[in-house]
Design a protein around this motif. Structure first.
Motif, PDB file in Angstrom:
ATOM      1  N   VAL A  11       0.803  -1.226   0.000  1.00 20.23           N
ATOM      2  CA  VAL A  11       0.000   0.000   0.000  1.00 20.23           C
ATOM      3  C   VAL A  11       0.833   1.271   0.000  1.00 20.23           C
ATOM      4  O   VAL A  11       0.320   2.340  -0.314  1.00 20.23           O
ATOM      5  CB  VAL A  11      -1.000   0.020   1.176  1.00 20.23           C
ATOM      6  CG1 VAL A  11      -1.992  -1.124   1.057  1.00 20.23           C
ATOM      7  CG2 VAL A  11      -0.288  -0.021   2.504  1.00 20.23           C
ATOM      8  N   ALA A  12       2.106   1.152   0.348  1.00 22.57           N
ATOM      9  CA  ALA A  12       2.956   2.339   0.427  1.00 22.57           C
ATOM     10  C   ALA A  12       4.332   2.036  -0.156  1.00 22.57           C
ATOM     11  O   ALA A  12       4.785   0.887  -0.180  1.00 22.57           O
ATOM     12  CB  ALA A  12       3.099   2.787   1.884  1.00 22.57           C
ATOM     13  N   PHE A  13       4.985   3.068  -0.624  1.00 16.94           N
ATOM     14  CA  PHE A  13       6.315   2.958  -1.211  1.00 16.94           C
ATOM     15  C   PHE A  13       7.277   2.241  -0.269  1.00 16.94           C
ATOM     16  O   PHE A  13       8.009   1.343  -0.662  1.00 16.94           O
ATOM     17  CB  PHE A  13       6.830   4.366  -1.557  1.00 16.94           C
ATOM     18  CG  PHE A  13       8.125   4.377  -2.291  1.00 16.94           C
ATOM     19  CD1 PHE A  13       8.156   4.320  -3.676  1.00 16.94           C
ATOM     20  CD2 PHE A  13       9.334   4.453  -1.602  1.00 16.94           C
ATOM     21  CE1 PHE A  13       9.366   4.334  -4.364  1.00 16.94           C
ATOM     22  CE2 PHE A  13      10.536   4.463  -2.268  1.00 16.94           C
ATOM     23  CZ  PHE A  13      10.554   4.403  -3.665  1.00 16.94           C
ATOM     24  N   GLU A  14       7.259   2.641   1.001  1.00 15.68           N
ATOM     25  CA  GLU A  14       8.172   2.055   1.988  1.00 15.68           C
ATOM     26  C   GLU A  14       7.934   0.556   2.153  1.00 15.68           C
ATOM     27  O   GLU A  14       8.879  -0.217   2.301  1.00 15.68           O
ATOM     28  CB  GLU A  14       8.051   2.767   3.341  1.00 15.68           C
ATOM     29  CG  GLU A  14       9.110   2.361   4.346  1.00 15.68           C
ATOM     30  CD  GLU A  14      10.557   2.600   3.904  1.00 15.68           C
ATOM     31  OE1 GLU A  14      11.425   1.789   4.293  1.00 15.68           O
ATOM     32  OE2 GLU A  14      10.825   3.583   3.182  1.00 15.68           O
ATOM     33  N   ALA A  15       6.683   0.124   2.113  1.00 13.94           N
ATOM     34  CA  ALA A  15       6.367  -1.304   2.241  1.00 13.94           C
ATOM     35  C   ALA A  15       6.939  -2.085   1.060  1.00 13.94           C
ATOM     36  O   ALA A  15       7.507  -3.171   1.234  1.00 13.94           O
ATOM     37  CB  ALA A  15       4.865  -1.506   2.335  1.00 13.94           C
ATOM     38  N   ALA A  16       6.809  -1.537  -0.143  1.00 11.31           N
ATOM     39  CA  ALA A  16       7.359  -2.196  -1.331  1.00 11.31           C
ATOM     40  C   ALA A  16       8.883  -2.250  -1.253  1.00 11.31           C
ATOM     41  O   ALA A  16       9.500  -3.274  -1.578  1.00 11.31           O
ATOM     42  CB  ALA A  16       6.913  -1.452  -2.587  1.00 11.31           C
ATOM     43  N   LYS A  17       9.475  -1.178  -0.779  1.00 10.18           N
ATOM     44  CA  LYS A  17      10.929  -1.107  -0.665  1.00 10.18           C
ATOM     45  C   LYS A  17      11.452  -2.156   0.327  1.00 10.18           C
ATOM     46  O   LYS A  17      12.413  -2.867   0.043  1.00 10.18           O
ATOM     47  CB  LYS A  17      11.351   0.298  -0.227  1.00 10.18           C
ATOM     48  CG  LYS A  17      12.842   0.514  -0.197  1.00 10.18           C
ATOM     49  CD  LYS A  17      13.168   1.974   0.105  1.00 10.18           C
ATOM     50  CE  LYS A  17      14.662   2.131   0.108  1.00 10.18           C
ATOM     51  NZ  LYS A  17      15.145   2.971   1.143  1.00 10.18           N
ATOM     52  N   VAL A  18      10.819  -2.266   1.464  1.00  3.88           N
ATOM     53  CA  VAL A  18      11.230  -3.240   2.473  1.00  3.88           C
ATOM     54  C   VAL A  18      11.053  -4.659   1.930  1.00  3.88           C
ATOM     55  O   VAL A  18      11.917  -5.522   2.125  1.00  3.88           O
ATOM     56  CB  VAL A  18      10.454  -3.038   3.797  1.00  3.88           C
ATOM     57  CG1 VAL A  18      10.667  -4.206   4.754  1.00  3.88           C
ATOM     58  CG2 VAL A  18      10.866  -1.725   4.451  1.00  3.88           C
ATOM     59  N   ALA A  19       9.955  -4.912   1.239  1.00  5.02           N
ATOM     60  CA  ALA A  19       9.734  -6.245   0.671  1.00  5.02           C
ATOM     61  C   ALA A  19      10.866  -6.621  -0.283  1.00  5.02           C
ATOM     62  O   ALA A  19      11.453  -7.704  -0.165  1.00  5.02           O
ATOM     63  CB  ALA A  19       8.386  -6.286  -0.054  1.00  5.02           C
ATOM     64  N   ILE A  20      11.191  -5.726  -1.203  1.00  9.90           N
ATOM     65  CA  ILE A  20      12.254  -5.994  -2.180  1.00  9.90           C
ATOM     66  C   ILE A  20      13.587  -6.184  -1.464  1.00  9.90           C
ATOM     67  O   ILE A  20      14.358  -7.092  -1.784  1.00  9.90           O
ATOM     68  CB  ILE A  20      12.334  -4.872  -3.235  1.00  9.90           C
ATOM     69  CG1 ILE A  20      11.062  -4.859  -4.101  1.00  9.90           C
ATOM     70  CG2 ILE A  20      13.576  -4.998  -4.094  1.00  9.90           C
ATOM     71  CD1 ILE A  20      10.815  -6.082  -4.956  1.00  9.90           C
ATOM     72  N   GLU A  21      13.875  -5.348  -0.490  1.00  8.11           N
ATOM     73  CA  GLU A  21      15.130  -5.474   0.270  1.00  8.11           C
ATOM     74  C   GLU A  21      15.243  -6.829   0.961  1.00  8.11           C
ATOM     75  O   GLU A  21      16.337  -7.356   1.145  1.00  8.11           O
ATOM     76  CB  GLU A  21      15.249  -4.349   1.305  1.00  8.11           C
ATOM     77  CG  GLU A  21      15.543  -3.006   0.702  1.00  8.11           C
ATOM     78  CD  GLU A  21      15.420  -1.847   1.692  1.00  8.11           C
ATOM     79  OE1 GLU A  21      14.983  -2.071   2.862  1.00  8.11           O
ATOM     80  OE2 GLU A  21      15.747  -0.710   1.304  1.00  8.11           O
ATOM     81  N   ARG A  22      14.101  -7.404   1.319  1.00  6.82           N
ATOM     82  CA  ARG A  22      14.089  -8.701   2.002  1.00  6.82           C
ATOM     83  C   ARG A  22      13.962  -9.876   1.030  1.00  6.82           C
ATOM     84  O   ARG A  22      13.767 -11.011   1.448  1.00  6.82           O
ATOM     85  CB  ARG A  22      12.967  -8.738   3.027  1.00  6.82           C
ATOM     86  CG  ARG A  22      13.227  -7.774   4.167  1.00  6.82           C
ATOM     87  CD  ARG A  22      12.188  -7.858   5.232  1.00  6.82           C
ATOM     88  NE  ARG A  22      12.515  -6.902   6.297  1.00  6.82           N
ATOM     89  CZ  ARG A  22      11.765  -6.715   7.345  1.00  6.82           C
ATOM     90  NH1 ARG A  22      10.659  -7.403   7.519  1.00  6.82           N
ATOM     91  NH2 ARG A  22      12.120  -5.838   8.266  1.00  6.82           N
TER      92      ARG A  22
END
Length: 155
Positions: A11-22
């Motif tokens: 739902v948010a840019f930060e959530a997508a970023k954390v997912a990709i980082e993990r």
């Protein structure tokens, strides 16, 4: 790690970023990418794609949006049309562990879509066998299961 391979519609840019980082692939709907915004005001698939945070383009509630969304994203994808097409082919296959599909290669299922110059689906093949043609392309509907090699040689 609980074996998660994809995050649906962050739902948010930060959530997508954390997912990709993990190492978690992100999946977002084609209607979002086509429209350029979420129906509910969440993260735009185009914004996620531009930032390298979109892994999978899903049919969501409107399967007909897949092709237009791929074409829209292809304009900005570093890999062009092949890069954008991976969002609806190779990447989902990888996320689901389907090693026999997702790319055009020897030994893979030849599940293909041909698009005419007007960006409409002209023909589809499942495992190399034509299953749909709108009649605008020269495709032998009676030819059962050509190999990927044969398909690549004919066009």
């Amino acid at each position: 790690d609980q074996g998660t391979v994809s995050a649906e519609c962050p739902v948010a840019f930060e959530a997508a970023k954390v997912a990709i980082e993990r190492g978690v692939m992100t999946a977002m709907g084609a209607p979002n990418a086509m429209r350029g915004q979420s129906y509910s005001g969440n993260l735009s698939a185009r914004e996620a794609h531009a930032a390298g945070l979109l892994s999978i383009l899903a049919a969501d509630s409107h399967p007909a949006a897949i092709l237009p969304a791929i074409l829209i994203l292809a304009a900005e994808d570093p890999g062009g049309l092949p890069g954008a097409a991976r969002l609806a082919s190779a990447n989902p296959a990888k996320a689901l562990g389907l090693t026999d599909r997702g790319e055009i290669a020897l030994g893979k299922n030849a599940d293909l879509v041909q698009v005419d110059p007007g960006n409409r689906v002209a023909a589809t093949l499942r495992d190399g066998a034509p299953i749909y043609s709108n009649g605008t392309l020269d495709i032998a509907m009676a030819r059962p299961n050509p190999t990927v090699k044969e398909l690549l040689q004919t066009g």
